[in-house]
Motif scaffolding. Structure first.
Motif, PDB file in Angstrom:
ATOM      1  N   LYS A 223      42.706  69.082  37.272  1.00 24.54           N
ATOM      2  CA  LYS A 223      43.081  68.538  38.683  1.00 24.54           C
ATOM      3  C   LYS A 223      43.878  69.699  39.489  1.00 24.54           C
ATOM      4  CE  LYS A 223      43.417  63.766  37.805  1.00 24.54           C
ATOM      5  NZ  LYS A 223      44.191  62.456  37.534  1.00 24.54           N
ATOM      6  N   VAL A 224      44.819  70.441  38.776  1.00 18.75           N
ATOM      7  CA  VAL A 224      45.427  71.688  39.308  1.00 18.75           C
ATOM      8  C   VAL A 224      44.710  72.830  39.630  1.00 18.75           C
ATOM      9  CG1 VAL A 224      47.412  72.984  39.010  1.00 18.75           C
ATOM     10  CG2 VAL A 224      47.677  70.913  38.048  1.00 18.75           C
ATOM     11  N   GLU A 225      43.743  72.967  38.733  1.00 19.61           N
ATOM     12  CA  GLU A 225      42.796  74.150  38.969  1.00 19.61           C
ATOM     13  C   GLU A 225      41.596  73.874  40.018  1.00 19.61           C
ATOM     14  OE1 GLU A 225      40.350  76.480  35.261  1.00 19.61           O
ATOM     15  OE2 GLU A 225      39.398  74.478  35.716  1.00 19.61           O
ATOM     16  N   SER A 226      41.276  72.446  40.142  1.00 18.35           N
ATOM     17  CA  SER A 226      40.257  72.165  41.334  1.00 18.35           C
ATOM     18  C   SER A 226      41.183  72.627  42.713  1.00 18.35           C
ATOM     19  CB  SER A 226      40.193  70.869  41.443  1.00 18.35           C
ATOM     20  OG  SER A 226      41.442  69.877  41.792  1.00 18.35           O
ATOM     21  N   ASN A 227      42.344  72.997  42.790  1.00 20.14           N
ATOM     22  CA  ASN A 227      42.865  73.170  44.101  1.00 20.14           C
ATOM     23  C   ASN A 227      42.643  74.982  44.164  1.00 20.14           C
ATOM     24  OD1 ASN A 227      43.791  70.853  44.768  1.00 20.14           O
ATOM     25  ND2 ASN A 227      45.529  71.054  43.325  1.00 20.14           N
ATOM     26  N   GLY A 228      42.180  75.550  43.275  1.00 18.63           N
ATOM     27  CA  GLY A 228      42.139  76.905  43.366  1.00 18.63           C
ATOM     28  C   GLY A 228      43.185  77.742  42.893  1.00 18.63           C
ATOM     29  N   THR A 229      44.283  77.139  42.449  1.00 17.93           N
ATOM     30  CA  THR A 229      45.441  77.607  41.924  1.00 17.93           C
ATOM     31  C   THR A 229      45.461  77.970  40.509  1.00 17.93           C
ATOM     32  OG1 THR A 229      46.525  75.469  41.538  1.00 17.93           O
ATOM     33  CG2 THR A 229      46.977  76.706  43.511  1.00 17.93           C
ATOM     34  N   TYR A 230      44.809  78.910  40.092  1.00 18.59           N
ATOM     35  CA  TYR A 230      44.283  79.362  38.812  1.00 18.59           C
ATOM     36  C   TYR A 230      45.545  79.977  38.033  1.00 18.59           C
ATOM     37  CZ  TYR A 230      39.720  79.207  40.893  1.00 18.59           C
ATOM     38  OH  TYR A 230      38.355  78.807  41.497  1.00 18.59           O
ATOM     39  N   GLU A 231      46.344  80.707  38.659  1.00 18.85           N
ATOM     40  CA  GLU A 231      47.577  81.300  38.061  1.00 18.85           C
ATOM     41  C   GLU A 231      48.504  80.199  37.855  1.00 18.85           C
ATOM     42  OE1 GLU A 231      50.229  83.678  36.212  1.00 18.85           O
ATOM     43  OE2 GLU A 231      48.192  83.926  36.752  1.00 18.85           O
ATOM     44  N   THR A 232      48.537  79.009  38.500  1.00 21.12           N
ATOM     45  CA  THR A 232      49.525  77.842  38.466  1.00 21.12           C
ATOM     46  C   THR A 232      48.982  77.296  37.221  1.00 21.12           C
ATOM     47  OG1 THR A 232      50.225  77.865  40.621  1.00 21.12           O
ATOM     48  CG2 THR A 232      50.414  75.783  39.160  1.00 21.12           C
ATOM     49  N   THR A 233      47.740  77.158  37.045  1.00 23.01           N
ATOM     50  CA  THR A 233      47.053  76.369  35.957  1.00 23.01           C
ATOM     51  C   THR A 233      47.199  76.920  34.688  1.00 23.01           C
ATOM     52  OG1 THR A 233      45.250  75.687  37.606  1.00 23.01           O
ATOM     53  CG2 THR A 233      45.065  75.319  35.025  1.00 23.01           C
ATOM     54  N   ARG A 234      47.298  78.275  34.721  1.00 17.23           N
ATOM     55  CA  ARG A 234      47.499  79.119  33.583  1.00 17.23           C
ATOM     56  C   ARG A 234      48.992  79.007  33.129  1.00 17.23           C
ATOM     57  NH1 ARG A 234      49.762  83.627  31.569  1.00 17.23           N
ATOM     58  NH2 ARG A 234      50.298  84.026  33.769  1.00 17.23           N
ATOM     59  N   ARG A 235      49.929  78.763  33.964  1.00 16.47           N
ATOM     60  CA  ARG A 235      51.326  78.903  33.651  1.00 16.47           C
ATOM     61  C   ARG A 235      51.709  77.445  33.194  1.00 16.47           C
ATOM     62  NH1 ARG A 235      54.659  83.180  35.342  1.00 16.47           N
ATOM     63  NH2 ARG A 235      53.447  84.695  36.523  1.00 16.47           N
ATOM     64  N   LEU A 236      50.950  76.574  33.879  1.00 11.38           N
ATOM     65  CA  LEU A 236      51.165  75.110  33.199  1.00 11.38           C
ATOM     66  C   LEU A 236      50.800  74.754  32.050  1.00 11.38           C
ATOM     67  CD1 LEU A 236      52.157  72.210  34.096  1.00 11.38           C
ATOM     68  CD2 LEU A 236      49.841  71.781  35.027  1.00 11.38           C
ATOM     69  N   ARG A 237      49.643  75.458  31.536  1.00  9.14           N
ATOM     70  CA  ARG A 237      49.240  75.166  30.220  1.00  9.14           C
ATOM     71  C   ARG A 237      50.175  75.835  29.422  1.00  9.14           C
ATOM     72  NH1 ARG A 237      46.987  77.673  26.039  1.00  9.14           N
ATOM     73  NH2 ARG A 237      47.319  79.467  27.058  1.00  9.14           N
ATOM     74  N   SER A 238      50.820  77.186  29.645  1.00  8.01           N
ATOM     75  CA  SER A 238      51.668  77.931  28.683  1.00  8.01           C
ATOM     76  C   SER A 238      52.820  77.132  28.588  1.00  8.01           C
ATOM     77  CB  SER A 238      51.851  79.274  29.417  1.00  8.01           C
ATOM     78  OG  SER A 238      52.883  79.906  28.643  1.00  8.01           O
ATOM     79  N   THR A 239      53.499  76.216  29.617  1.00 11.05           N
ATOM     80  CA  THR A 239      54.464  75.633  29.613  1.00 11.05           C
ATOM     81  C   THR A 239      54.579  74.591  28.974  1.00 11.05           C
ATOM     82  OG1 THR A 239      55.209  76.513  31.898  1.00 11.05           O
ATOM     83  CG2 THR A 239      56.591  74.410  31.117  1.00 11.05           C
TER      84      THR A 239
END
Length: 399
Positions: free
Chosen positions: A154-170
């Motif tokens: 859902k986060v990735e669908s907004n095009g925010t790939y770096e945010t998605t990566r950081r969220l997975r890491s967190t």
């Protein structure tokens, strides 16, 4: 004689409770109200005990016999079925209380106590806030890789790939924290490596051409905004610190007599104290700056409140105002200019340049041997770089 479903269904209530036996202690207690409850009578260490399996027909005859056989196996292993049942209930209650959201908040408090920078904590709290309530309220033991992946998609669908990566890491960090404290058995984010769209790595813009960098320096000297902003950009070009370290610098950290700036560990990215040698040009800029902001604890106080440092957007906004947008250079890009030109000069050991930038060796084996600050070489390099800055400024005027 073993029980049958027909016999249980046909059993009618009487004036007193009575029992219908099946074998090996299993029986149905038929109450005066008409309820039919499964019970198992057994002996454990010479004591007679009673185990409840639930009501009939919700618990079928077949299911009740399976529960009885499980209890008999426990007795063979010298385990009390009643105590095992209590222990399982306590464990289920504990798991329900250990939710992703609760452990995430506990993890954030731990990082805060460790002295993580306020900016770092702000970003982490924001990332944790992206976890949807229905997932945050789920027990950790019930969360699987697919559950986390649905959130990340859902986060990735907004095009925010770096945010998605950081969220997975967190989320992964929260699970590993829970594993270390015995509240989780695995980290579901491990299975998601390679499942997400990898963000395109984009280096911060920087000016590496000496003539063009000199033009920028002259533009800074002619900046018509706040004097403190101009001095910050000048010192940024001379010392190449991280913008946040400079922006929050305090006068008490500077020993002008011995020409050194001591940055406390809590403001450093790697949480290690850092010393910066001050070239003569830096000392001159600092003395001039003190006439403007010496009444504040900060070198670069906010224009609105001198008890706070300037905003993190101030320097980049000033560069943009001078015609240097983020596509040309950012405040962080001054470090790349220094690093590139210092290394290209061939005059300085690469480790001395890395220490000047407060970088930590990535290779653990090499880091164990490379511990020195290269201080004497860095003092010479600081003065060399300040002279280079002056030369580039002067060259661009006549170029």
């Amino acid at each position: 004689m073993r029980l049958t479903d027909t016999a249980i269904k046909n059993a009618k209530p009487r004036e007193k409770d009575y029992k219908l036996f099946d074998g090996y202690g299993l029986h149905v207690l038929v109450t005066r109200s008409g309820s039919k409850l499964w019970r198992m009578k057994y002996r454990y260490r010479r004591r007679e005990k009673l185990l409840s399996f639930g009501p009939y027909p919700l618990v079928t005859l077949k299911h009740a016999r399976e529960k009885r056989d499980d209890a008999r196996l426990m007795l063979l292993e010298d385990r009390d079925p009643s105590e095992e049942k209590k222990r399982a209930r306590i464990e289920r209650d504990r798991e329900r209380a250990v939710t992703l959201g609760a452990v995430a908040q506990e993890y954030l408090k731990k990082l805060e106590k460790e002295g993580r920078a306020p900016a770092t904590m702000k970003k982490l709290r924001w990332l944790v806030s992206l976890i949807e309530p229905q997932l945050a309220e789920r027990p950790l033991q019930q969360i699987e890789a697919q559950d986390v992946l649905r959130l990340l998609r859902k986060v990735e669908s907004n095009g925010t790939y770096e945010t998605t990566r950081r969220l997975r890491s967190t989320i992964g960090s929260v699970f590993r924290f829970a594993i270390a404290s015995g509240r989780a058995s695995s980290d579901p984010t491990d299975a998601l490596k390679g499942a997400l769209i990898r963000p395109t790595v984009k280096s911060r813009s920087a000016i590496l051409d000496r003539l063009e960098f000199g033009r920028l320096l002259n533009a800074i000297d002619g900046f018509s905004g706040q004097p403190a902003t101009m001095h910050a950009l000048q010192l940024l070009s001379l010392m190449a610190p991280r913008p946040g370290e400079l922006r929050q610098a305090q006068w008490c950290e500077f020993d002008l007599e011995n020409a050194v700036w001591r940055v406390p560990p809590e403001r450093m990215k790697m949480r290690r104290p850092h010393r910066v040698p001050l070239a003569t040009q830096c000392l001159g800029r600092l003395c001039d700056l003190r006439r403007h902001t010496g009444d504040s604890a900060f070198l670069f106080p906010s224009a609105r409140n001198w008890r706070k440092p300037m905003s993190e957007n101030t320097l980049n906004a000033a560069l943009k105002r001078m015609g240097y947008g983020s596509d040309k250079i950012t405040a962080h890009g001054f470090r790349a200019t220094f690093s590139t030109l210092a290394n290209e000069s061939g005059l300085w050991h690469v480790d001395a340049v890395e220490r000047a930038l407060a970088h930590v060796e990535v290779n653990e084996v090499r880091r164990a041997y490379v511990r020195g600050e290269h201080w004497d070489e860095r003092v010479e390099m600081a003065q060399w770089w300040a002279d280079q800055v002056d030369a580039m400024r002067e060259s661009s005027r006549s170029g």
